[in-house]
Scaffold this active site. Structure first.
Site, PDB file in Angstrom:
ATOM      1  N   VAL A   1     -22.776  14.574   4.617  1.00  0.00           N
ATOM      2  CA  VAL A   1     -24.090  13.995   4.932  1.00  0.00           C
ATOM      3  C   VAL A   1     -25.096  14.124   3.786  1.00  0.00           C
ATOM      4  O   VAL A   1     -26.205  13.594   3.861  1.00  0.00           O
ATOM      5  CB  VAL A   1     -24.686  14.550   6.257  1.00  0.00           C
ATOM      6  CG1 VAL A   1     -23.927  14.009   7.458  1.00  0.00           C
ATOM      7  CG2 VAL A   1     -24.725  16.065   6.275  1.00  0.00           C
TER       8      VAL A   1
ATOM      9  N   TYR B   1     -32.140  27.964  -1.112  1.00  0.00           N
ATOM     10  CA  TYR B   1     -32.034  27.820   0.347  1.00  0.00           C
ATOM     11  C   TYR B   1     -33.431  27.837   0.996  1.00  0.00           C
ATOM     12  O   TYR B   1     -33.738  27.009   1.865  1.00  0.00           O
ATOM     13  CB  TYR B   1     -31.173  28.972   0.863  1.00  0.00           C
ATOM     14  CG  TYR B   1     -30.862  28.965   2.336  1.00  0.00           C
ATOM     15  CD1 TYR B   1     -29.950  28.049   2.875  1.00  0.00           C
ATOM     16  CD2 TYR B   1     -31.449  29.893   3.192  1.00  0.00           C
ATOM     17  CE1 TYR B   1     -29.643  28.073   4.230  1.00  0.00           C
ATOM     18  CE2 TYR B   1     -31.130  29.925   4.545  1.00  0.00           C
ATOM     19  CZ  TYR B   1     -30.233  29.010   5.058  1.00  0.00           C
ATOM     20  OH  TYR B   1     -29.926  29.038   6.404  1.00  0.00           O
TER      21      TYR B   1
ATOM     22  N   LYS C   1     -35.069  24.851   3.111  1.00  0.00           N
ATOM     23  CA  LYS C   1     -35.441  25.053   4.517  1.00  0.00           C
ATOM     24  C   LYS C   1     -36.948  24.883   4.729  1.00  0.00           C
ATOM     25  O   LYS C   1     -37.381  24.392   5.771  1.00  0.00           O
ATOM     26  CB  LYS C   1     -34.965  26.431   4.998  1.00  0.00           C
ATOM     27  CG  LYS C   1     -33.432  26.579   5.046  1.00  0.00           C
ATOM     28  CD  LYS C   1     -32.797  25.581   5.996  1.00  0.00           C
ATOM     29  CE  LYS C   1     -31.318  25.853   6.253  1.00  0.00           C
ATOM     30  NZ  LYS C   1     -30.702  24.845   7.126  1.00  0.00           N
TER      31      LYS C   1
HETATM   32  P1  NAD Z   1     -21.475  27.400   9.325  1.00  0.00           P
HETATM   33  O1  NAD Z   1     -21.055  27.558   7.902  1.00  0.00           O
HETATM   34  O2  NAD Z   1     -20.674  28.040  10.402  1.00  0.00           O
HETATM   35  O3  NAD Z   1     -21.688  25.867   9.677  1.00  0.00           O
HETATM   36  C1  NAD Z   1     -22.275  24.967   8.792  1.00  0.00           C
HETATM   37  C2  NAD Z   1     -21.599  23.648   9.009  1.00  0.00           C
HETATM   38  O4  NAD Z   1     -22.148  22.654   8.136  1.00  0.00           O
HETATM   39  C3  NAD Z   1     -20.113  23.721   8.690  1.00  0.00           C
HETATM   40  O5  NAD Z   1     -19.409  23.082   9.723  1.00  0.00           O
HETATM   41  C4  NAD Z   1     -19.995  22.929   7.393  1.00  0.00           C
HETATM   42  O6  NAD Z   1     -18.745  22.312   7.237  1.00  0.00           O
HETATM   43  C5  NAD Z   1     -21.095  21.906   7.600  1.00  0.00           C
HETATM   44  N1  NAD Z   1     -21.474  21.263   6.362  1.00  0.00           N
HETATM   45  C6  NAD Z   1     -21.805  21.851   5.194  1.00  0.00           C
HETATM   46  N2  NAD Z   1     -22.064  20.907   4.278  1.00  0.00           N
HETATM   47  C7  NAD Z   1     -21.906  19.703   4.878  1.00  0.00           C
HETATM   48  C8  NAD Z   1     -22.043  18.372   4.454  1.00  0.00           C
HETATM   49  N3  NAD Z   1     -22.397  18.064   3.196  1.00  0.00           N
HETATM   50  N4  NAD Z   1     -21.783  17.376   5.330  1.00  0.00           N
HETATM   51  C9  NAD Z   1     -21.409  17.661   6.601  1.00  0.00           C
HETATM   52  N5  NAD Z   1     -21.274  18.911   7.069  1.00  0.00           N
HETATM   53  C10 NAD Z   1     -21.512  19.923   6.212  1.00  0.00           C
HETATM   54  O7  NAD Z   1     -22.980  27.934   9.371  1.00  0.00           O
HETATM   55  P2  NAD Z   1     -24.002  28.153  10.579  1.00  0.00           P
HETATM   56  O8  NAD Z   1     -24.459  29.557  10.456  1.00  0.00           O
HETATM   57  O9  NAD Z   1     -23.479  27.655  11.861  1.00  0.00           O
HETATM   58  O10 NAD Z   1     -25.219  27.238  10.062  1.00  0.00           O
HETATM   59  C11 NAD Z   1     -25.672  26.084  10.735  1.00  0.00           C
HETATM   60  C12 NAD Z   1     -27.106  25.837  10.313  1.00  0.00           C
HETATM   61  O11 NAD Z   1     -27.921  26.924  10.742  1.00  0.00           O
HETATM   62  C13 NAD Z   1     -27.281  25.727   8.801  1.00  0.00           C
HETATM   63  O12 NAD Z   1     -28.216  24.711   8.506  1.00  0.00           O
HETATM   64  C14 NAD Z   1     -27.860  27.085   8.431  1.00  0.00           C
HETATM   65  O13 NAD Z   1     -28.618  27.048   7.258  1.00  0.00           O
HETATM   66  C15 NAD Z   1     -28.699  27.378   9.656  1.00  0.00           C
HETATM   67  N6  NAD Z   1     -29.015  28.796   9.831  1.00  0.00           N
HETATM   68  C16 NAD Z   1     -28.035  29.690  10.082  1.00  0.00           C
HETATM   69  C17 NAD Z   1     -28.381  31.031  10.247  1.00  0.00           C
HETATM   70  C18 NAD Z   1     -27.356  32.078  10.540  1.00  0.00           C
HETATM   71  O14 NAD Z   1     -27.721  33.260  10.589  1.00  0.00           O
HETATM   72  N7  NAD Z   1     -26.095  31.743  10.768  1.00  0.00           N
HETATM   73  C19 NAD Z   1     -29.715  31.440  10.137  1.00  0.00           C
HETATM   74  C20 NAD Z   1     -30.680  30.480   9.871  1.00  0.00           C
HETATM   75  C21 NAD Z   1     -30.327  29.151   9.726  1.00  0.00           C
END
Ligand code: NAD
Length: 242
Positions: free
Chosen positions: A62, A149, A153
């Site tokens: 994406v 990051y 964000k």
């Molecule tokens: P994760 O790594 O388990 O999932 C991230 C997903 O995004 C994966 O499925 C990955 O394949 C997909 N992805 C990455 N680049 C992509 C691209 N170019 N096109 C399509 N898909 C893509 O991580 P998560 O922890 O589930 O994170 C999900 C969201 O939550 C992210 O935006 C992350 O920044 C945010 N977030 C997570 C946390 C945390 O503590 N886990 C905290 C704050 C924010």
């Protein structure tokens, strides 16, 4: 409270694992027809989709506008869009390469722009739409080692508020959810056990969050019940940033 999304089509970017997978499950439980986007890990996305009745998969990076256009041509239009895809390339500023910067901005910020732009025309026609951007408390407060990051964000917060202001009159809401720490592949790869313990110690609820606790907030903002909420950033962090 009206949480019913039946008859609505929803796209979850990066929905093949972690928080995105939990969001896909929650939206489907509310009646939405869910399209799970993934980039590389087909196996994980297939196993998530297999659990969700009616869910379909759509591979696309994406961060690439051409692939977003193909995604919409293959699976669109959508009434609900959750911009969840995200990556980390953590480094202290002086060691951060231009590529580390560009890759994170491309995936964690520009992707939400491409997907939102593609989704909005149909939402305007139907005069109903829900956009939720998954940001982070790091985007609100910054974090050493995460300049790329945090900038991406924080950018999502600006995008969220601007889209909310532009499209409110069209019946479209745009909000963000800012998770604290949740254990997923993303965080497993970047935080040591010691750092995690310290984060939990600083969290008033004294524990990590779960993907489904983040998904519940996202799903609420996608629901009819959240019809008067737009331009909001909902922090879901156990009180860490309070
Ligand atoms: P994760 O790594 O388990 O999932 C991230 C997903 O995004 C994966 O499925 C990955 O394949 C997909 N992805 C990455 N680049 C992509 C691209 N170019 N096109 C399509 N898909 C893509 O991580 P998560 O922890 O589930 O994170 C999900 C969201 O939550 C992210 O935006 C992350 O920044 C945010 N977030 C997570 C946390 C945390 O503590 N886990 C905290 C704050 C924010």
């Amino acid at each position: 409270m009206d949480l019913n999304l039946s008859g609505r089509r929803a796209l979850v970017t990066g929905g093949g694992k972690g928080i995105g997978a939990a969001v896909a499950r929650e939206l489907a439980a509310m009646g939405a027809e869910v399209v799970i986007n993934f980039r590389a890990d087909r196996e994980s996305a297939e196993s998530v989709a297999a659990e969700i009745p009616g869910a379909t998969l759509q591979q696309a990076d994406v961060g690439d506008p051409a692939q977003v256009a193909e995604l919409f041509a293959g699976s669109g239009p959508f009434d609900v869009v959750v911009n969840n895809a995200g990556i980390l390339r953590d480094r202290l500023l002086l060691r951060m390469s231009a590529e580390d910067w560009d890759q994170v901005l491309r995936t964690d910020l520009s992707a939400a722009f491409h997907v939102t732009k593609a989704a909005v025309p149909q939402m305007m026609r139907s005069r109903w739409g829900r956009i939720v951007n998954v940001t982070s408390i790091v985007g609100l407060g910054g974090n050493p080692g995460q300049a790329n990051y945090a900038a991406a964000k924080a950018g999502l917060v600006g995008l969220t508020k601007s889209v909310a202001k532009e499209l409110g009159t069209r019946g479209i809401t745009c909000n963000a959810v800012a998770p604290g720490y949740v254990r997923t592949e993303l965080t497993n790869s970047s935080l040591s056990e010691e750092m995690l313990k310290e984060l939990v110690r600083l969290t008033p609820l004294r524990r990590e969050g779960t993907a489904s606790e983040i998904a519940a907030a996202v799903a609420f903002l996608c629901s009819p019940a959240a019809s008067f909420i737009t331009g909001e950033v909902l922090v879901v962090d156990g009180g860490l940033s309070a």
